[in-house]
Motif scaffolding. Sequence first.
Motif, PDB file in Angstrom:
ATOM      1  N   ALA A  48      -0.781  -5.212  19.223  1.00 42.11           N
ATOM      2  CA  ALA A  48       0.524  -4.748  18.735  1.00 42.11           C
ATOM      3  C   ALA A  48       0.519  -4.627  17.221  1.00 42.11           C
ATOM      4  N   THR A  49      -0.086  -5.587  16.546  1.00 39.95           N
ATOM      5  CA  THR A  49      -0.164  -5.558  15.084  1.00 39.95           C
ATOM      6  C   THR A  49      -0.996  -4.373  14.616  1.00 39.95           C
ATOM      7  N   ASP A  50      -2.123  -4.139  15.272  1.00 43.26           N
ATOM      8  CA  ASP A  50      -2.985  -3.016  14.899  1.00 43.26           C
ATOM      9  C   ASP A  50      -2.256  -1.687  15.073  1.00 43.26           C
ATOM     10  N   TYR A  51      -1.551  -1.557  16.189  1.00 34.92           N
ATOM     11  CA  TYR A  51      -0.763  -0.338  16.424  1.00 34.92           C
ATOM     12  C   TYR A  51       0.274  -0.176  15.324  1.00 34.92           C
ATOM     13  N   PHE A  52       0.944  -1.256  15.024  1.00 30.87           N
ATOM     14  CA  PHE A  52       2.031  -1.243  14.060  1.00 30.87           C
ATOM     15  C   PHE A  52       1.539  -0.871  12.668  1.00 30.87           C
ATOM     16  N   ARG A  53       0.404  -1.421  12.291  1.00 28.60           N
ATOM     17  CA  ARG A  53      -0.140  -1.119  10.973  1.00 28.60           C
ATOM     18  C   ARG A  53      -0.454   0.369  10.849  1.00 28.60           C
ATOM     19  N   GLY A  54      -1.040   0.929  11.905  1.00 29.53           N
ATOM     20  CA  GLY A  54      -1.338   2.358  11.885  1.00 29.53           C
ATOM     21  C   GLY A  54      -0.099   3.222  11.751  1.00 29.53           C
ATOM     22  N   GLN A  55       1.027   2.754  12.296  1.00 26.13           N
ATOM     23  CA  GLN A  55       2.267   3.522  12.267  1.00 26.13           C
ATOM     24  C   GLN A  55       3.039   3.383  10.959  1.00 26.13           C
ATOM     25  N   THR A  56       2.861   2.281  10.242  1.00 26.71           N
ATOM     26  CA  THR A  56       3.762   1.984   9.117  1.00 26.71           C
ATOM     27  C   THR A  56       3.094   1.856   7.755  1.00 26.71           C
ATOM     28  N   GLU A  57       1.784   1.716   7.702  1.00 24.84           N
ATOM     29  CA  GLU A  57       1.149   1.379   6.422  1.00 24.84           C
ATOM     30  C   GLU A  57       1.391   2.417   5.337  1.00 24.84           C
ATOM     31  N   GLY A  58       1.284   3.693   5.683  1.00 24.49           N
ATOM     32  CA  GLY A  58       1.486   4.736   4.682  1.00 24.49           C
ATOM     33  C   GLY A  58       2.890   4.713   4.091  1.00 24.49           C
ATOM     34  N   VAL A  59       3.890   4.568   4.952  1.00 27.47           N
ATOM     35  CA  VAL A  59       5.284   4.524   4.488  1.00 27.47           C
ATOM     36  C   VAL A  59       5.516   3.280   3.639  1.00 27.47           C
ATOM     37  N   LEU A  60       4.983   2.155   4.061  1.00 28.99           N
ATOM     38  CA  LEU A  60       5.174   0.917   3.311  1.00 28.99           C
ATOM     39  C   LEU A  60       4.571   1.020   1.915  1.00 28.99           C
ATOM     40  N   ARG A  61       3.407   1.609   1.803  1.00 32.42           N
ATOM     41  CA  ARG A  61       2.784   1.751   0.484  1.00 32.42           C
ATOM     42  C   ARG A  61       3.677   2.552  -0.453  1.00 32.42           C
ATOM     43  N   ARG A  62       4.270   3.603   0.051  1.00 33.22           N
ATOM     44  CA  ARG A  62       5.155   4.420  -0.793  1.00 33.22           C
ATOM     45  C   ARG A  62       6.401   3.636  -1.200  1.00 33.22           C
ATOM     46  N   ARG A  63       6.902   2.789  -0.329  1.00 35.77           N
ATOM     47  CA  ARG A  63       8.091   1.989  -0.649  1.00 35.77           C
ATOM     48  C   ARG A  63       7.762   0.827  -1.578  1.00 35.77           C
ATOM     49  N   TYR A  64       6.581   0.271  -1.415  1.00 35.19           N
ATOM     50  CA  TYR A  64       6.190  -0.875  -2.234  1.00 35.19           C
ATOM     51  C   TYR A  64       5.993  -0.491  -3.702  1.00 35.19           C
ATOM     52  N   GLN A  65       5.424   0.689  -3.941  1.00 33.44           N
ATOM     53  CA  GLN A  65       4.961   1.036  -5.284  1.00 33.44           C
ATOM     54  C   GLN A  65       6.045   0.912  -6.365  1.00 33.44           C
ATOM     55  N   PRO A  66       7.235   1.524  -6.195  1.00 34.84           N
ATOM     56  CA  PRO A  66       8.240   1.401  -7.260  1.00 34.84           C
ATOM     57  C   PRO A  66       8.755  -0.020  -7.449  1.00 34.84           C
ATOM     58  N   ILE A  67       8.754  -0.814  -6.386  1.00 33.82           N
ATOM     59  CA  ILE A  67       9.219  -2.198  -6.502  1.00 33.82           C
ATOM     60  C   ILE A  67       8.225  -3.020  -7.309  1.00 33.82           C
ATOM     61  N   VAL A  68       6.946  -2.858  -7.008  1.00 33.31           N
ATOM     62  CA  VAL A  68       5.912  -3.579  -7.747  1.00 33.31           C
ATOM     63  C   VAL A  68       5.899  -3.130  -9.207  1.00 33.31           C
ATOM     64  N   GLU A  69       6.022  -1.831  -9.437  1.00 34.53           N
ATOM     65  CA  GLU A  69       6.059  -1.327 -10.813  1.00 34.53           C
ATOM     66  C   GLU A  69       7.233  -1.917 -11.581  1.00 34.53           C
ATOM     67  N   ALA A  70       8.415  -1.938 -10.961  1.00 35.25           N
ATOM     68  CA  ALA A  70       9.604  -2.467 -11.635  1.00 35.25           C
ATOM     69  C   ALA A  70       9.418  -3.935 -12.006  1.00 35.25           C
ATOM     70  N   SER A  71       8.773  -4.688 -11.130  1.00 35.66           N
ATOM     71  CA  SER A  71       8.546  -6.104 -11.421  1.00 35.66           C
ATOM     72  C   SER A  71       7.576  -6.267 -12.588  1.00 35.66           C
ATOM     73  N   LEU A  72       6.508  -5.479 -12.609  1.00 35.61           N
ATOM     74  CA  LEU A  72       5.540  -5.569 -13.698  1.00 35.61           C
ATOM     75  C   LEU A  72       6.144  -5.119 -15.027  1.00 35.61           C
ATOM     76  N   ARG A  73       7.066  -4.172 -14.974  1.00 40.28           N
ATOM     77  CA  ARG A  73       7.710  -3.704 -16.209  1.00 40.28           C
ATOM     78  C   ARG A  73       8.517  -4.815 -16.881  1.00 40.28           C
ATOM     79  N   LYS A  74       8.977  -5.766 -16.106  1.00 34.81           N
ATOM     80  CA  LYS A  74       9.778  -6.847 -16.674  1.00 34.81           C
ATOM     81  C   LYS A  74       8.971  -7.740 -17.613  1.00 34.81           C
ATOM     82  N   THR A  75       7.655  -7.622 -17.567  1.00 36.61           N
ATOM     83  CA  THR A  75       6.835  -8.421 -18.472  1.00 36.61           C
ATOM     84  C   THR A  75       6.988  -7.961 -19.917  1.00 36.61           C
ATOM     85  N   GLY A  76       7.367  -6.681 -20.099  1.00 40.04           N
ATOM     86  CA  GLY A  76       7.534  -6.154 -21.451  1.00 40.04           C
ATOM     87  C   GLY A  76       6.293  -5.495 -22.018  1.00 40.04           C
TER      88      GLY A  76
END
Length: 233
Positions: free
Chosen positions: A138-166
Motif C-alpha cells: 500500500a505504501t509503495d502504491y501510494f508513493r507512486g501516486q503522490t510523490e510528484g505532487v508532494l515535491r511540488r507542494r514541499y518546495q515553497p514551504i522549505v524555501e520559505a523556512s530557509l529564507r527566515k535565516t536571513g
Amino acid sequence: MKQCWILVGVLALAGCQNMEAVSPWVDVGNQIAKNAGYDTDSRLARGIKDVLHTSTDRASTSLSQAGAFRLQLPAAARPVADSLRQFGFGSYVDQLETAMNRGAEQAVGEAAPVFKQAITGMNVNDALGIVRGSDTAATDYFRGQTEGVLRRRYQPIVEASLRKTGFYDQYKSMLAVYDQLPIANKPSMDLERHVIDSSMATLFSRIGEEEALIRKDPVARGSVLIGQVFGVE
C-alpha cells in the motif's frame, strides 16, 4: 453460511506472504462470493482505503510535531559547518539546520489533502494488487501516486523556512557558483532538495512501518473491516 466460510478462507489466504501462489484462489473465492451475493471486491477496496487512511494519518500527524525531524546539513557541507563552528560561527549552522527541520515539519502538513485525493481515486484493481502484495504494498502504491505532487507542494514551504535565516539569497548565489565548478562527481549542496528528499523518505518510511503493523495486527491497529480483509474474523 457455506459461502461465508469460503469467503473467510479466501480472505485468510490473502494474509499469507506467498501471495503469488494463492492469487488464483483469491480470484476464485471472489467469484464464488459474488455469485452468492457478496461484493468482495468493493469490501477489499474499502479495507485497503482504511489501511491507507489510518497509516497516512498516523505518520503525517507524528511527523508534523515540533522536533519530529533531526535533519542535518548534507554530507558535502559538513566539513564547512565544522570549520564554521571552530571559528565561532556555529550559531549560523544551528540556525540553518533549525530552519531545515521546521520546514520539513511544516511541509508534512501539505501531505494530508494529497493523500486523501489519492485514496479517493483508488480503484478495485489497485486494492486487489495491494492485498496480494508485500507488507508495504500500500505504501509503495501510494508513493507512486503522490510523490510528484508532494515535491511540488514541499518546495515553497522549505524555501520559505530557509529564507527566515536571513542569508538564503547568499546561499543561492554560492550554490550557483558551486554548480558551475568543473568538478567531476561533485556532491550536491542543494539544501532544498536535501530537505525534501530526506523528509519524504522519512514520511514514506513511517507510513510503511504503520502499514506493516496494521497487517500484523489488523484489528488492534486498524479496524474490524481491515481485519476481515487481511484474514482476521
